[in-house]
Design an enzyme around this catalytic site. Structure first.
Site, mmCIF file in Angstrom:
data_model
loop_
_atom_site.group_PDB
_atom_site.id
_atom_site.type_symbol
_atom_site.label_atom_id
_atom_site.label_comp_id
_atom_site.label_asym_id
_atom_site.label_seq_id
_atom_site.Cartn_x
_atom_site.Cartn_y
_atom_site.Cartn_z
ATOM 1 N N LYS A 1 -2.123 1.402 -2.597
ATOM 2 C CA LYS A 1 -2.266 0.471 -3.704
ATOM 3 C C LYS A 1 -1.978 1.124 -5.047
ATOM 4 O O LYS A 1 -1.543 0.470 -5.979
ATOM 5 C CB LYS A 1 -3.643 -0.194 -3.687
ATOM 6 C CG LYS A 1 -4.827 0.764 -3.619
ATOM 7 C CD LYS A 1 -6.133 0.042 -3.916
ATOM 8 C CE LYS A 1 -6.727 -0.666 -2.723
ATOM 9 N NZ LYS A 1 -8.013 -1.287 -3.038
ATOM 10 N N HIS B 1 -6.874 -13.426 -7.155
ATOM 11 C CA HIS B 1 -7.653 -12.450 -6.390
ATOM 12 C C HIS B 1 -9.090 -12.475 -6.891
ATOM 13 O O HIS B 1 -9.331 -12.656 -8.074
ATOM 14 C CB HIS B 1 -7.054 -11.050 -6.545
ATOM 15 C CG HIS B 1 -7.619 -10.076 -5.552
ATOM 16 N ND1 HIS B 1 -8.865 -9.518 -5.716
ATOM 17 C CD2 HIS B 1 -7.144 -9.588 -4.383
ATOM 18 C CE1 HIS B 1 -9.116 -8.723 -4.680
ATOM 19 N NE2 HIS B 1 -8.097 -8.756 -3.856
ATOM 20 N N LYS C 1 0.858 -1.186 0.000
ATOM 21 C CA LYS C 1 0.000 0.000 0.000
ATOM 22 C C LYS C 1 0.898 1.241 0.000
ATOM 23 O O LYS C 1 2.027 1.154 0.449
ATOM 24 C CB LYS C 1 -0.894 0.021 1.256
ATOM 25 C CG LYS C 1 -1.668 -1.257 1.536
ATOM 26 C CD LYS C 1 -2.893 -1.366 0.677
ATOM 27 C CE LYS C 1 -3.685 -2.640 1.030
ATOM 28 N NZ LYS C 1 -4.801 -2.874 0.115
ATOM 29 N N ASP D 1 -1.520 -5.089 -5.481
ATOM 30 C CA ASP D 1 -2.951 -4.948 -5.273
ATOM 31 C C ASP D 1 -3.679 -5.365 -6.545
ATOM 32 O O ASP D 1 -3.119 -5.322 -7.634
ATOM 33 C CB ASP D 1 -3.301 -3.498 -4.905
ATOM 34 C CG ASP D 1 -4.533 -3.466 -4.031
ATOM 35 O OD1 ASP D 1 -5.628 -3.474 -4.601
ATOM 36 O OD2 ASP D 1 -4.407 -3.475 -2.797
ATOM 37 N N GLU D 2 -4.954 -5.757 -6.390
ATOM 38 C CA GLU D 2 -5.680 -6.272 -7.552
ATOM 39 C C GLU D 2 -5.814 -5.239 -8.671
ATOM 40 O O GLU D 2 -5.907 -5.580 -9.835
ATOM 41 C CB GLU D 2 -7.064 -6.794 -7.143
ATOM 42 C CG GLU D 2 -8.028 -5.748 -6.605
ATOM 43 C CD GLU D 2 -7.842 -5.468 -5.116
ATOM 44 O OE1 GLU D 2 -8.698 -4.778 -4.554
ATOM 45 O OE2 GLU D 2 -6.827 -5.934 -4.529
ATOM 46 N N LYS E 1 2.482 -8.664 -2.262
ATOM 47 C CA LYS E 1 1.437 -8.798 -3.278
ATOM 48 C C LYS E 1 1.163 -7.476 -3.973
ATOM 49 O O LYS E 1 1.083 -6.437 -3.330
ATOM 50 C CB LYS E 1 0.157 -9.298 -2.591
ATOM 51 C CG LYS E 1 -1.089 -9.254 -3.447
ATOM 52 C CD LYS E 1 -2.290 -9.774 -2.666
ATOM 53 C CE LYS E 1 -3.570 -9.655 -3.448
ATOM 54 N NZ LYS E 1 -3.951 -8.267 -3.739
#
Length: 467
Positions: free
Chosen positions: A168, A285, A166, A194-195, A192
């Site tokens: 994001k 996701h 973040k 973010d989507e 990860k």
């Protein structure tokens, strides 16, 4: 009568067959049906069976050119939903020949493609599907599965830890890579994308992939642990998506990521095949899932979307937390977590599982708990999800008062403490807070994290209950 008779006839005359004995090869569906006032449940259930298989609104002479008995869907059982007025669970059996092999896309187009806009129904929800072994055997399924992933990562006996980077959107690629490095260096297994991080003006995908790969290899050299970053390969076209996955593989990245609902099942299955052929893990996701699964009387329950994902292919999938900021009731969530991981799951209506499901050795998928969770949740998460899971702390890592790496340290210490306590036979549910406090005495990072999040609660009633 012999010969063709034009006109409209009631669906239930053809498609409601309570005497039908289901076959081992049938796909079985449980629909929650809310008929319009005045429409009997038998007619509504039969309408669902008809419109999602061979039927149309009127008799057509070409019906005589095929064998309806062989191909039609059948509503074979109806039961009222306890505690709900005018809601029924209608069970429908579909012959296997209605579906293309190895295509989740075609399965959904048939079963839920048209029927949800049907006027005789006020609302309709697909609660569960029983997919027969004969159909499952036509799918590759997850690229690798739980055991192969553990072997690739050389990590055993505990849940894996992740973190979504973040903010994001808005970071440059170099700063993004720096955040990845700090989190992994502190002790996380994965970070990860973010989507919604794809390839935007502030950070193009190729730059992000390069800086993240640099971070991964630097950390692996320093810690001796295998690390990964979910590189989001989701793109506007399938060709572009595969191009990104190829680049990730060329960099030596261990895992890529896909948004399977917004990207679509066809794209997802293509990517899953590429990942198996090329040794990449695939993180999934579920962006957009709540649009489909949140209303309890209309849409598709997430357990169906989870089953579909296991068939289409993915090694991780987000599955709610039970304890954080996002929707998820405990028994229901555990029901579809088992459907993702286990090989054989018994029917259990108390957990929302309408059918016994045999996966015939299709690899399992790791459930990912993510959304509003922090160190105080660690004992509950360890107990609820067990070892075969990924626990993802975004704000719960990056929100640490001392920075990203100490945030990662706090999570790793908390997890190791919970796993150790569990292995010693302690009860995580009742002693959780004590276990975390004891560990915090030995870890300044954990102590600081405990202080920041001691008051945070996301207390709302669950929307999706069984009744």
């Amino acid at each position: 009568s012999v010969g063709f008779k034009a006109g409209v006839k009631e669906y239930k005359l053809t498609y409601y067959t309570p005497e039908y004995k289901t076959k081992d090869t049938d796909i079985l569906a449980a629909f929650r049906v809310t008929p319009q006032p005045g429409v009997p449940p038998e007619e509504a259930g039969a309408a669902v069976a008809a419109e999602s298989s061979t039927g149309t609104w009127t008799t057509v002479w070409t019906d005589g050119l095929t064998s309806l008995d062989r191909y039609k869907g059948r509503c074979y059982h109806i039961e009222p939903v306890p505690g709900e007025k005018d809601q029924y669970i209608c069970y429908v059996a579909y012959p296997l020949d209605l579906f293309e092999e190895g295509s989740v896309t075609n399965m959904f187009t048939s079963i839920v493609g048209n029927v949800f806009g049907f006027k005789a129904l006020r609302a309709l929800r697909l609660e569960d599907l029983r997919v027969p072994p004969a159909y499952i055997k036509t799918f590759q399924g997850p690229p690798h599965g739980i055991q192969v992933e553990r072997d690739k990562l050389n990590k055993y006996g505990r849940p894996l830890l992740g973190c979504t980077i973040k903010p994001k959107l808005g970071l440059s690629a170099k700063n993004y890579g720096r955040a990845v490095y700090e989190c992994l260096r502190g002790g996380l297994d994965f970070t990860k994308d973010d989507e919604n991080v794809n390839s935007q003006p502030f950070m193009r995908w190729r730059d992000r992939f390069l800086f993240c790969a640099e971070a991964i290899f630097k950390v692996q050299a320093e810690t001796g642990e295998i690390k990964g970053h979910y590189l989001n390969a989701t793109a506007g076209t399938c060709e572009e998506m595969i191009k990104r996955a190829v680049f990730a593989r060329e960099l030596g990245a261990p895992i890529v990521m896909h948004d399977y609902l917004t990207g679509g099942f066809t794209a997802n299955t293509s990517l899953a095949h590429y990942c198996r052929d090329n040794g990449l893990l695939l993180h999934i996701h579920r962006a957009m899932h709540a649009v489909i699964d949140r209303q309890k009387n209309h849409g598709i329950h997430f357990r169906v979307l989870a089953k579909a994902l296991r068939m289409s292919g993915g090694d991780h999938i987000h599955s709610g937390t039970v304890v954080g900021k996002l929707e998820g009731e405990r028994d229901i969530t555990l029901g579809f977590v088992d459907l993702l991981r286990d090989d054989f799951i018994e029917k259990d209506r108390s957990r929302g599982i309408y059918f016994t499901q045999d996966w015939v050795s299709l690899p399992g998928v790791l459930p990912v708990a993510s959304g509003g969770i922090h160190v105080w949740h660690m004992p509950a998460l360890t107990e609820i999800f067990g070892d075969d899971s990924v626990l993802q702390f975004g704000g719960g890592t990056l929100g640490h008062p001392w920075g990203n790496a100490p945030g990662a340290v706090a999570n790793r210490v908390a997890l190791e403490a919970c796993v150790k306590a569990r292995n010693e036979g302690r009860d995580l549910a009742s002693e959780g807070n004590v276990i975390i406090r004891e560990a915090a005495k030995w870890s300044l990072e954990l102590s600081a994290a405990c202080e920041v999040w001691k008051e945070i609660r996301f207390n709302f009633e669950a929307v999706d209950t069984l009744h």
